[in-house]
Design an enzyme around this catalytic site. Structure first.
Site, short mmCIF file in Angstrom:
data_model
loop_
_atom_site.label_atom_id
_atom_site.label_comp_id
_atom_site.label_asym_id
_atom_site.label_seq_id
_atom_site.Cartn_x
_atom_site.Cartn_y
_atom_site.Cartn_z
N PRO A 12 -2.46 5.46 1.50
CA PRO A 12 -1.50 4.53 2.10
C PRO A 12 -0.27 4.42 1.21
CG PRO A 12 -3.32 3.34 1.07
CD PRO A 12 -3.66 4.80 0.98
N MET A 13 0.92 4.61 1.80
CA MET A 13 2.16 4.60 1.03
C MET A 13 3.21 3.80 1.78
SD MET A 13 2.23 8.53 -0.44
CE MET A 13 1.58 9.28 1.08
N MET A 14 3.69 2.74 1.15
CA MET A 14 4.67 1.86 1.78
C MET A 14 5.94 2.63 2.15
SD MET A 14 3.35 -1.11 2.12
CE MET A 14 4.80 -2.09 2.49
N GLN A 65 -4.96 -0.42 6.08
CA GLN A 65 -5.00 -1.09 4.79
C GLN A 65 -4.35 -2.47 4.91
OE1 GLN A 65 -2.54 -0.33 1.14
NE2 GLN A 65 -4.52 0.26 0.25
N CYS A 95 -1.62 -2.27 -5.49
CA CYS A 95 -0.16 -2.24 -5.43
C CYS A 95 0.44 -3.18 -6.47
CB CYS A 95 0.31 -2.64 -4.03
SG CYS A 95 2.10 -2.61 -3.85
N LYS A 134 -9.37 -0.31 -2.39
CA LYS A 134 -8.61 0.64 -3.20
C LYS A 134 -8.03 -0.13 -4.38
CE LYS A 134 -5.17 4.35 -3.02
NZ LYS A 134 -4.17 3.93 -4.03
N HIS A 166 -7.36 4.48 -7.94
CA HIS A 166 -6.17 5.12 -8.51
C HIS A 166 -6.39 5.15 -10.02
CE1 HIS A 166 -1.50 5.49 -8.49
NE2 HIS A 166 -2.01 6.09 -9.54
N ASN A 206 -7.82 8.92 -6.80
CA ASN A 206 -6.42 9.01 -6.38
C ASN A 206 -5.56 9.02 -7.64
OD1 ASN A 206 -4.06 6.57 -5.27
ND2 ASN A 206 -3.98 8.72 -4.72
N GLY A 228 -1.48 11.65 -2.39
CA GLY A 228 -0.40 10.74 -2.08
C GLY A 228 0.90 11.49 -1.86
#
Length: 330
Positions: A12-14, A65, A95, A134, A166, A206, A228
């Site tokens: 998941p990437m903003m 997410q 995050c 995550k 991560h 990750n 990612g």
């Protein structure tokens, strides 16, 4: 291991992994697990759900997410996500952005595994689909041995179906979110040790993983690998994932079919009031390593952003590409 055969995932990437991005990735790989951008629980409950949570059914397997720290709100948001058709709900405990910290969720939750455990328990009680977490190795001055063990023990104790890690700390003081993606050193062996401690639990890794070769190496130690930025900037690497990671028959990827599918998708998106650039912005790296890739990117960056631009721009850009591998021409 009931979680599923999710050996490979796209993180998941903003601002990146929206539905258009996921639609592209699904043209390249049928089996890789895809994730949404993080959606804050309050937004899922009170916001424009179609815009925030809508997706195309071809994106499956796809996970939602969520961000938050209130168990009741996360449970309600999880129910909403399950009703939308997502196959998994993932809680963000990694995050490091200022916005996330001000809301007391994301990576700062590494300091309060009991809160994360309560959130997992509430979501597990609310939905029948998998609930996963995550996280980071730890934050700031935390000892990564004790911090990660504490998080894993708590979330697995409350029924979490998987833990994606991560393999970096997050420094909430002194580093920007961008710097937190690169500066804290990677510690893959720490994640491997966690898997050794929990041999029957799904542990995914990750952080800084650049290729399917790297992914295959990690799969010798953990259950899943999450790509990612490599998957986003060079999405073509996903084209071999079904064969190399999932053992499916080796079928050459038809880039012409990918372009046609994305042109059709773009046409529908434009008809609903969107712009071509909303789709093409995710496609600029598709032909990385091919002759003509530079010209392809130029056409997308100029023509696709013009008012009234339509799917024909994609075909024009594709005509510039020679399907010959030549890294120097990328």
């Amino acid at each position: 291991m009931a979680y599923g055969n999710h050996k490979l995932a796209v993180a998941p990437m903003m601002d990146w992994t929206d539905t258009a991005c996921r639609y592209l990735h699904r043209q390249l790989t049928r089996s890789t697990l895809l994730y949404t951008e993080m959606v804050v629980a309050d937004a899922a409950i009170h916001g424009d759900r179609k815009r925030l949570l809508g997706f195309d059914t071809v994106e499956h397997p796809v996970a939602l997410q969520l961000g938050g720290s209130d168990p009741q709100k996360l449970a309600e948001a999880a129910r909403i996500g399950a009703d939308f058709g997502y196959g998994e709900i993932n809680l963000n405990v990694g995050c490091p952005s200022d916005r996330v910290q001000s809301g007391t969720f994301g990576a700062c939750l590494m300091r309060t595994p009991d809160v994360v455990g309560a959130c997992v328990a509430a979501m597990k009680a609310a939905v029948s689909i998998p609930v996963t977490v995550k996280c980071r190795l730890g934050v700031d001055e935390q000892d990564t041995e004790t911090a990660l063990d504490s998080m894993a023990e708590t979330v697995f104790g409350e029924g979490a179906d998987a833990l994606w890690v991560h393999a970096r700390k997050a420094w909430l003081e002194g580093l920007s979110p961008r710097e937190n993606r690169d500066i804290p050193p990677l510690d893959y062996p720490r994640v491997y040790r966690l898997k050794q401690k929990y041999p029957t639990r799904f542990i995914g890794i990750n952080g800084g993983i650049q290729s399917l070769d790297d992914a295959q190496t990690h799969l010798g130690h953990v259950d899943g690998v999450m790509l990612g930025r490599a998957a986003y900037h060079t999405p073509g690497i996903l084209g071999e994932a079904d064969h190399r990671i999932y053992g499916q028959p080796d079928r050459p990827l038809s880039y012409a079919a990918v372009i046609t599918a994305m042109a059709d998708y773009a046409e529908r998106h434009i008809a609903e009031g969107g712009r071509l650039s909303h789709v093409t912005r995710h496609m600029t790296g598709l032909f990385h390593g091919f002759a003509g890739a530079r010209r392809y990117r130029q056409i997308l960056s100029t023509d696709a952003t013009r008012p009234g631009a339509g799917p024909e721009v994609l075909f024009k850009a594709f005509e510039a590409v020679s399907l010959e591998r030549t890294e120097a021409a990328a």
